[in-house]
Write a protein that holds these residues in place. Structure first.
Motif, PDB file in Angstrom:
ATOM      1  N   VAL A   4      41.088  39.690  37.840  1.00 18.43           N
ATOM      2  CA  VAL A   4      41.650  41.059  36.989  1.00 18.43           C
ATOM      3  C   VAL A   4      42.866  40.981  37.967  1.00 18.43           C
ATOM      4  CG1 VAL A   4      41.775  43.514  36.656  1.00 18.43           C
ATOM      5  CG2 VAL A   4      39.622  41.902  36.106  1.00 18.43           C
ATOM      6  N   SER A   5      43.678  40.868  37.807  1.00 17.35           N
ATOM      7  CA  SER A   5      45.113  41.278  38.795  1.00 17.35           C
ATOM      8  C   SER A   5      46.193  41.340  38.163  1.00 17.35           C
ATOM      9  CB  SER A   5      45.578  39.322  38.742  1.00 17.35           C
ATOM     10  OG  SER A   5      45.058  39.150  39.976  1.00 17.35           O
ATOM     11  N   GLY A   6      46.810  42.801  38.949  1.00 21.07           N
ATOM     12  CA  GLY A   6      48.050  43.442  37.866  1.00 21.07           C
ATOM     13  C   GLY A   6      49.237  43.131  38.941  1.00 21.07           C
ATOM     14  N   PRO A   7      50.461  43.391  38.312  1.00 24.74           N
ATOM     15  CA  PRO A   7      51.475  43.303  39.019  1.00 24.74           C
ATOM     16  C   PRO A   7      52.045  43.501  40.759  1.00 24.74           C
ATOM     17  CG  PRO A   7      52.060  45.859  37.624  1.00 24.74           C
ATOM     18  CD  PRO A   7      50.048  44.663  37.886  1.00 24.74           C
ATOM     19  N   GLU A   8      51.603  44.305  41.625  1.00 27.59           N
ATOM     20  CA  GLU A   8      51.632  45.067  42.345  1.00 27.59           C
ATOM     21  C   GLU A   8      50.535  44.056  43.440  1.00 27.59           C
ATOM     22  OE1 GLU A   8      53.894  46.524  42.612  1.00 27.59           O
ATOM     23  OE2 GLU A   8      54.125  47.551  40.379  1.00 27.59           O
ATOM     24  N   PRO A   9      51.366  43.457  45.191  1.00 26.77           N
ATOM     25  CA  PRO A   9      50.823  43.037  45.822  1.00 26.77           C
ATOM     26  C   PRO A   9      49.370  43.371  45.882  1.00 26.77           C
ATOM     27  CG  PRO A   9      52.999  43.478  46.312  1.00 26.77           C
ATOM     28  CD  PRO A   9      52.662  44.663  45.141  1.00 26.77           C
ATOM     29  N   ASP A  10      49.693  45.023  46.184  1.00 24.33           N
ATOM     30  CA  ASP A  10      47.485  44.897  46.367  1.00 24.33           C
ATOM     31  C   ASP A  10      47.161  45.139  45.578  1.00 24.33           C
ATOM     32  OD1 ASP A  10      49.002  47.052  45.122  1.00 24.33           O
ATOM     33  OD2 ASP A  10      47.811  48.777  46.976  1.00 24.33           O
ATOM     34  N   GLN A  11      46.898  44.749  44.010  1.00 22.64           N
ATOM     35  CA  GLN A  11      46.084  44.705  42.914  1.00 22.64           C
ATOM     36  C   GLN A  11      46.329  43.531  42.311  1.00 22.64           C
ATOM     37  OE1 GLN A  11      49.219  46.819  40.049  1.00 22.64           O
ATOM     38  NE2 GLN A  11      47.876  47.990  40.622  1.00 22.64           N
ATOM     39  N   LEU A  12      45.550  42.206  43.207  1.00 19.76           N
ATOM     40  CA  LEU A  12      45.701  41.171  43.407  1.00 19.76           C
ATOM     41  C   LEU A  12      43.641  40.176  43.409  1.00 19.76           C
ATOM     42  CD1 LEU A  12      48.581  39.258  44.831  1.00 19.76           C
ATOM     43  CD2 LEU A  12      48.438  39.769  42.550  1.00 19.76           C
ATOM     44  N   GLY A  13      43.530  39.780  42.449  1.00 17.89           N
ATOM     45  CA  GLY A  13      42.596  39.445  42.308  1.00 17.89           C
ATOM     46  C   GLY A  13      41.627  38.280  42.629  1.00 17.89           C
ATOM     47  N   CYS A  14      41.873  37.880  43.683  1.00 14.94           N
ATOM     48  CA  CYS A  14      41.530  37.084  44.631  1.00 14.94           C
ATOM     49  C   CYS A  14      42.553  36.361  45.795  1.00 14.94           C
ATOM     50  CB  CYS A  14      41.137  35.385  43.587  1.00 14.94           C
ATOM     51  SG  CYS A  14      42.725  34.537  42.777  1.00 14.94           S
ATOM     52  N   LEU A  15      42.269  35.837  46.929  1.00 18.45           N
ATOM     53  CA  LEU A  15      42.514  35.123  48.640  1.00 18.45           C
ATOM     54  C   LEU A  15      43.586  34.845  48.038  1.00 18.45           C
ATOM     55  CD1 LEU A  15      39.231  35.063  49.953  1.00 18.45           C
ATOM     56  CD2 LEU A  15      41.074  37.010  50.167  1.00 18.45           C
ATOM     57  N   LEU A  16      43.496  33.848  47.275  1.00 14.00           N
ATOM     58  CA  LEU A  16      44.518  32.364  47.530  1.00 14.00           C
ATOM     59  C   LEU A  16      45.393  33.344  46.286  1.00 14.00           C
ATOM     60  CD1 LEU A  16      45.312  29.688  45.978  1.00 14.00           C
ATOM     61  CD2 LEU A  16      44.802  30.132  43.222  1.00 14.00           C
ATOM     62  N   GLU A  17      45.572  34.717  45.678  1.00 15.72           N
ATOM     63  CA  GLU A  17      47.015  35.581  45.003  1.00 15.72           C
ATOM     64  C   GLU A  17      47.483  35.833  46.202  1.00 15.72           C
ATOM     65  OE1 GLU A  17      46.867  36.796  41.066  1.00 15.72           O
ATOM     66  OE2 GLU A  17      44.423  36.164  41.052  1.00 15.72           O
ATOM     67  N   LEU A  18      46.187  36.611  46.649  1.00 12.52           N
ATOM     68  CA  LEU A  18      46.513  37.626  47.888  1.00 12.52           C
ATOM     69  C   LEU A  18      47.186  36.552  48.999  1.00 12.52           C
ATOM     70  CD1 LEU A  18      43.557  39.946  47.602  1.00 12.52           C
ATOM     71  CD2 LEU A  18      45.144  40.730  47.487  1.00 12.52           C
ATOM     72  N   THR A  19      46.890  35.556  49.524  1.00 10.20           N
ATOM     73  CA  THR A  19      47.433  34.752  50.183  1.00 10.20           C
ATOM     74  C   THR A  19      48.277  33.656  50.672  1.00 10.20           C
ATOM     75  OG1 THR A  19      45.001  33.040  50.251  1.00 10.20           O
ATOM     76  CG2 THR A  19      45.340  34.971  51.742  1.00 10.20           C
ATOM     77  N   GLN A  20      49.007  33.831  48.505  1.00 17.27           N
ATOM     78  CA  GLN A  20      49.608  33.151  48.393  1.00 17.27           C
ATOM     79  C   GLN A  20      49.164  31.058  49.032  1.00 17.27           C
ATOM     80  OE1 GLN A  20      52.822  32.868  46.540  1.00 17.27           O
ATOM     81  NE2 GLN A  20      51.838  34.737  46.548  1.00 17.27           N
ATOM     82  N   GLY A  21      48.351  30.887  48.856  1.00 19.87           N
ATOM     83  CA  GLY A  21      47.701  30.172  49.074  1.00 19.87           C
ATOM     84  C   GLY A  21      47.059  28.981  50.022  1.00 19.87           C
ATOM     85  N   LYS A  22      47.560  30.294  50.961  1.00 19.78           N
ATOM     86  CA  LYS A  22      47.592  29.794  52.591  1.00 19.78           C
ATOM     87  C   LYS A  22      46.816  30.229  53.307  1.00 19.78           C
ATOM     88  CE  LYS A  22      52.643  30.314  53.032  1.00 19.78           C
ATOM     89  NZ  LYS A  22      52.739  30.776  51.836  1.00 19.78           N
ATOM     90  N   GLY A  23      45.310  30.968  52.279  1.00 15.77           N
ATOM     91  CA  GLY A  23      44.260  31.731  53.236  1.00 15.77           C
ATOM     92  C   GLY A  23      44.981  32.652  54.554  1.00 15.77           C
ATOM     93  N   PRO A  24      44.038  33.111  55.114  1.00 15.20           N
ATOM     94  CA  PRO A  24      42.120  32.787  55.010  1.00 15.20           C
ATOM     95  C   PRO A  24      41.551  32.565  53.977  1.00 15.20           C
ATOM     96  CG  PRO A  24      42.537  34.537  56.386  1.00 15.20           C
ATOM     97  CD  PRO A  24      43.663  34.192  56.178  1.00 15.20           C
ATOM     98  N   PHE A  25      40.134  31.919  53.990  1.00 17.34           N
ATOM     99  CA  PHE A  25      40.158  31.941  53.157  1.00 17.34           C
ATOM    100  C   PHE A  25      38.038  33.036  53.064  1.00 17.34           C
ATOM    101  CE2 PHE A  25      43.109  29.400  50.863  1.00 17.34           C
ATOM    102  CZ  PHE A  25      42.823  29.779  49.569  1.00 17.34           C
TER     103      PHE A  25
END
Length: 397
Positions: free
Chosen positions: A342-363
């Protein structure tokens, strides 16, 4: 001053009579699993209450899992729910019911139903678009060509679904980065979460008979939160051409509490506007809205990192059920299907670390604890709480 009765809840409590989620619990003195219903910060021994009050549904509520109740169908679900609300609110039942309420801290919650099949979808346009941009940065469209035409999903592993609070062992497997000449084997170094909502099937259907979108409420017993733990490095190496496998199958955590679908009537909302014409079995343009307004919070080690809105999901649970069975696949009592991240359109509405960190981590690191919570609008301005999903990462074996 006398101690407050567990039947007397603060006004607007998210686990009040407007909610009444089901679970299965044991106690320190009795390891026999029994069905419980959450009321505030207590759990009602539903089987004992049904026996004490001579309910016609005592046998169903005395079962060690929710499966017999779930298989009984919607008419029974509604009758049992009405009984439970009466037992917990009407003064005439107070003397019989009050001794059967146990503090949550005094019980151990179990997986509330026997899981049959497990399907995971990919229903958030925001999540799918974000992942597409990360994995296919040179593609003109982050979505695959089929995405707006059908709910994409895959069959997962039902045997590794675990109840909230179960430790999650870091998985090992093959991984290969573009810089590696050959794959290597070892513990995942890109362990992630996926904040999801899951739907629990009660009424089965026969093989060869698709379930229409409009029959969603006749088959789905309830809703729970789900964390689809994901080893991104294992997943990236293995998923072409057949999709997720070992990167997903090591553990999937679900809440100990299943919220009845009828408790979420006030949370029904219209899904996002459709941008492509849908085939008739998926077309919901003329129907009552089947989206759900669920507000999720993701915490890692106690820190809030995201608030994904389920109302933003492009594909509804009714459409997912219709697509899952349109080829004649049967439903079984205990089938579980999840929404996808579940993710929304805003940067604080992303449902996984892959999205929250743009794939860079940390995981996720060993020792990290992830907790998902959620609530939905209830009747008369109340809130409906969904049972949390918690899990802590332990080192690979």
């Amino acid at each position: 001053m006398p101690e407050q009765s567990p039947l007397d809840l603060a006004e607007g409590h998210p686990f009040g009579p407007q909610n009444l989620p089901y679970g299965v619990f044991t106690t320190a003195e009795d390891s026999t699993p029994r069905i419980g219903v959450r009321h505030g910060d207590h759990v009602l021994d539903a089987g004992a209450a049904a026996a004490a009050l001579s309910s016609d549904h005592a046998e169903l509520l005395a079962a060690p899992t929710l499966n017999p109740l779930m298989a009984a169908g919607r008419t029974v679900w509604q009758a049992v729910r009405a009984e439970l609300r009466a037992w917990l609110t009407e003064p005439a039942h107070r003397a019989a019911v009050e001794p059967l309420l146990r503090p949550l801290d005094d019980v151990t919650m179990r997986l509330p139903f026997e899981v049959a099949d497990y399907v995971d979808f990919y229903a958030s346009e925001h999540h799918a678009s974000n992942v597409g941009r990360i994995f296919r940065p040179d593609s003109p469209d982050p979505l695959t060509p089929n995405w707006k035409h059908l709910p994409i999903g895959y069959h997962g592993r039902s045997g590794t679904i675990v109840v909230s609070g179960t430790p999650v062992v870091r998985p090992s497997g093959q991984r290969k980065t573009p810089a590696d000449p050959v794959p290597v084997f070892g513990p995942s170094v890109r362990l992630d979460i996926e904040a999801e909502v899951a739907f629990v099937v009660g009424t089965p259907s026969p093989t060869g008979t698709p379930v229409a979108r409009g029959d969603f409420r006749e088959h789905v017993f309830g809703v729970c939160l789900l964390n689809d733990w994901s080893a991104r490095d294992l997943q990236a190496w293995e998923y072409v051409p057949l999709g997720p496998f070992l990167g997903k199958s090591f553990a999937t955590s679900v809440s100990a509490w299943v919220t009845p679908l009828d408790a979420l009537e006030a949370a029904r909302t219209a899904p996002p506007a459709r941008t492509h014409e849908l085939l008739p079995y998926l077309d919901d343009s003329a129907d009552e809205p089947d989206g759900l307004d669920l507000r999720i919070e993701v915490r890692i080690n106690g820190e809030a990192v995201s608030n994904p809105p389920f109302s933003a999901m492009y594909w509804t649970a009714a459409q997912q059920l219709a697509h899952m069975t349109v080829n004649g696949a049967s439903l079984r009592t205990g089938d579980l299907y999840a929404s996808g991240t579940v993710s929304g359109p805003e940067p604080d509405q992303l449902g996984c670390l892959l999205e929250l960190t743009q794939g860079k981590g940390p995981f996720l690191a060993d020792g990290d604890e992830v907790v998902l919570t959620a609530w939905a609008p209830g009747p008369d301005g109340t809130r409906i709480g969904l049972g949390e999903v918690a899990g802590r990462i332990t080192p690979a074996v």
